[in-house]
Each structure stands twice: as C-alpha cells, then as structure tokens.
Design an enzyme around this catalytic site. Sequence first.
Site, PDB file in Angstrom:
ATOM      1  N   GLY A  16       6.430  -1.494  -2.013  1.00 48.58           N
ATOM      2  CA  GLY A  16       6.050  -0.343  -1.221  1.00 48.58           C
ATOM      3  C   GLY A  16       5.655   0.803  -2.128  1.00 48.58           C
ATOM      4  N   CYS A  17       5.838   2.017  -1.668  1.00 49.73           N
ATOM      5  CA  CYS A  17       5.433   3.191  -2.442  1.00 49.73           C
ATOM      6  C   CYS A  17       6.038   3.163  -3.838  1.00 49.73           C
ATOM      7  CB  CYS A  17       5.860   4.450  -1.707  1.00 49.73           C
ATOM      8  SG  CYS A  17       5.453   5.960  -2.612  1.00 49.73           S
ATOM      9  N   PHE A  18       5.183   3.235  -4.849  1.00 50.13           N
ATOM     10  CA  PHE A  18       5.692   3.121  -6.217  1.00 50.13           C
ATOM     11  C   PHE A  18       6.515   4.325  -6.655  1.00 50.13           C
ATOM     12  CE2 PHE A  18       0.968   3.800  -7.642  1.00 50.13           C
ATOM     13  CZ  PHE A  18       0.952   5.089  -7.121  1.00 50.13           C
ATOM     14  N   TYR A 163      10.710  12.751   0.565  1.00 48.09           N
ATOM     15  CA  TYR A 163       9.990  11.539   0.925  1.00 48.09           C
ATOM     16  C   TYR A 163      10.928  10.340   0.977  1.00 48.09           C
ATOM     17  CZ  TYR A 163       7.168   7.384   0.530  1.00 48.09           C
ATOM     18  OH  TYR A 163       6.647   6.142   0.742  1.00 48.09           O
TER      19      TYR A 163
END
Length: 322
Positions: A16-18, A163
Amino acid sequence: MAVSNNDKKLATFAGGCFWCMVKPFDELPGIVSVISGYTGGHTENPTYEEVCTETTGHAEAVQITYEPELFPYERLLELYWQQIDPTDKGGQFHDRGYSYRTAIFVHDEEQREQAEASKLTLKASGRFKGPIVTEIVDAGPFYPAETYHQHYYKTHFAEYKGYEKGSGRLDYLAGKWNTEKDKRGLRERLTELQYEVTQNKATEPAYENEYWNHVGEGIYVDIVNGDPLFSSADKFDSGTGWPSFTKPLDEGLIRREADLSKGQVRTAIRSRLGNTHLGHLFHDGPGDDHLHYRVNSASLRFVSVEDLERGGLGRYLVGFWG
C-alpha cells in the site's frame, strides 16, 4: 557490538502507501537503507502522478538493503505481514487501486522459498479470514520515488501521523496482531509476574528479582521474542535494586514513550519488535551521556557467553573475546 561479514542483500515489498512501509523497517540493526519507490510495472522512470493514474502497472513499494547475518530475510517477512491486510485484492485500507496492491518481489530462489513458506505459515495460523492474496513475484527494475516521498514519517511528521491513523491501518493491524489468542499464548508461557510486567507495565520489587545483582558475562534478551537487548558489558550497579545498563545493544531495538502514570513524568522503554515493556530511562547513569536504562528482570532472559553460539547470538562474542 555485533559484527557481520558486510554481505548485503535487497528485499522489496509492496504494502500500500509507501509512506507507511518505511518506518517499520527503518533503523533496525542490519538494515542499511529503506527507499520508497515504484516497481512491478511496464514503464521506465515513472513519476508519482503517473503511478497514481493506474496506467503504469507499478506498485508503490519499498526496497530494503539489509545484512542477512544481522537481520535475516525471515524476520523481514514476519515484519512485512504485520504491516498489511494480505486478503485485500483492491488496495490497502483507504488507498484503492492496483498501485496500492501487496506483493513480495523476490530477488533469488532462496527468497522465493522463504516467502512461500512464510505465506503458508500465515495462512495456517488462521489469523486472517479468507485467502491470502499477496503475490510473490520476481523482482524487476526499482525506481526510487521523488525526494518528497523519502522517509516521509520523519520529514512530514504531523501529516504522516494523521494519515497513518486516518487511513485505518493502525486500528486494523492492532486488531489482528494483539488478539486475545495472542495474549492467551503469552499467559501460557510466561509467569504471572513476567506477563504483568511485559504486557501491563507492572514493576517488579526492587532487590527481589533475578538479575539486579547478576554478574555473569553474556547477553540479556527479550523474554517475549528473544531479541538481544542489553549486554553484561554495559551493566552497572545503580543502587536501585533493578538491573541497569548504560546503553542497549542497538538503539534500533528499543522504543521510548512517555509514561505519565503514578503522577510522574517518565520515559518508558519497550522492545521495538516484541512490544515488551522493559522499564524506564533515566539520566543519572555513569557514562558521559548519563543514560540509565533501568529494566525489570521479568522482561529479560540471560544468555551466557558460553551459550551465545548455540542460541544464535554468536555474532556478539566479539564484544567479550575481541
């Protein structure tokens, strides 16, 4: 104190989001670097905007340069599974799309065998309902992401924390890796005191614990997962009735956190990978930096110099025998 033969290898993971895949691996012993980037697609030198269009075939990923003697690939795999939802085909958490898929990109046949075995072990554990869909594929070209995305958890701390929490990743993973079954397993193999100290932040009695005046040469490891934490070479008599050390074997295996309990402002210390409560950090030690790691014996297990090799800790012998 640990030594290695300086052999380095690459490990590449998509989760997913690095932004959220760097911190778990970063600054651990044996981890040389963690780079955010793009891989698995069909275009050269893609940009972040291009990858987000879902037309390049690339996934956001991290590439880790590591020393296997200090941090084996099997441990990297264990840590990787603890960062993702391996049953989600459509992305990770609130990030949707093929570029946010999970995948293990293997660099040789040995990594493939270890990854396949690790995936089977995860499936057999029953921790996740549904099939494990994370792919294991050959590694191809890896393109580092823009500077803005490197080590985002450090360079944009507030935005990263917001986030990380808002994505749902933290809550999901906490529910999968800190279950009642996990707690029952610990209760079965720890004494009542060890469980209360390591899991509920209890403090054992001063002078009535196993290692406060222990003088043997060797390594003190995490009672929960066996990670090496402290050396007898750094132990000193603090006069407090608890084992005390001037430093850990590697700062990367220790996590500091605020402790506001008992009407005091203190710094608690935990093992980073075992999440084991160890004790507290004070600033009245004998060294130049005055650090004093006061640790509960109940959080530790001692491995003598004579047993280091047999216990898989032979790399620490140099600290005693040169």
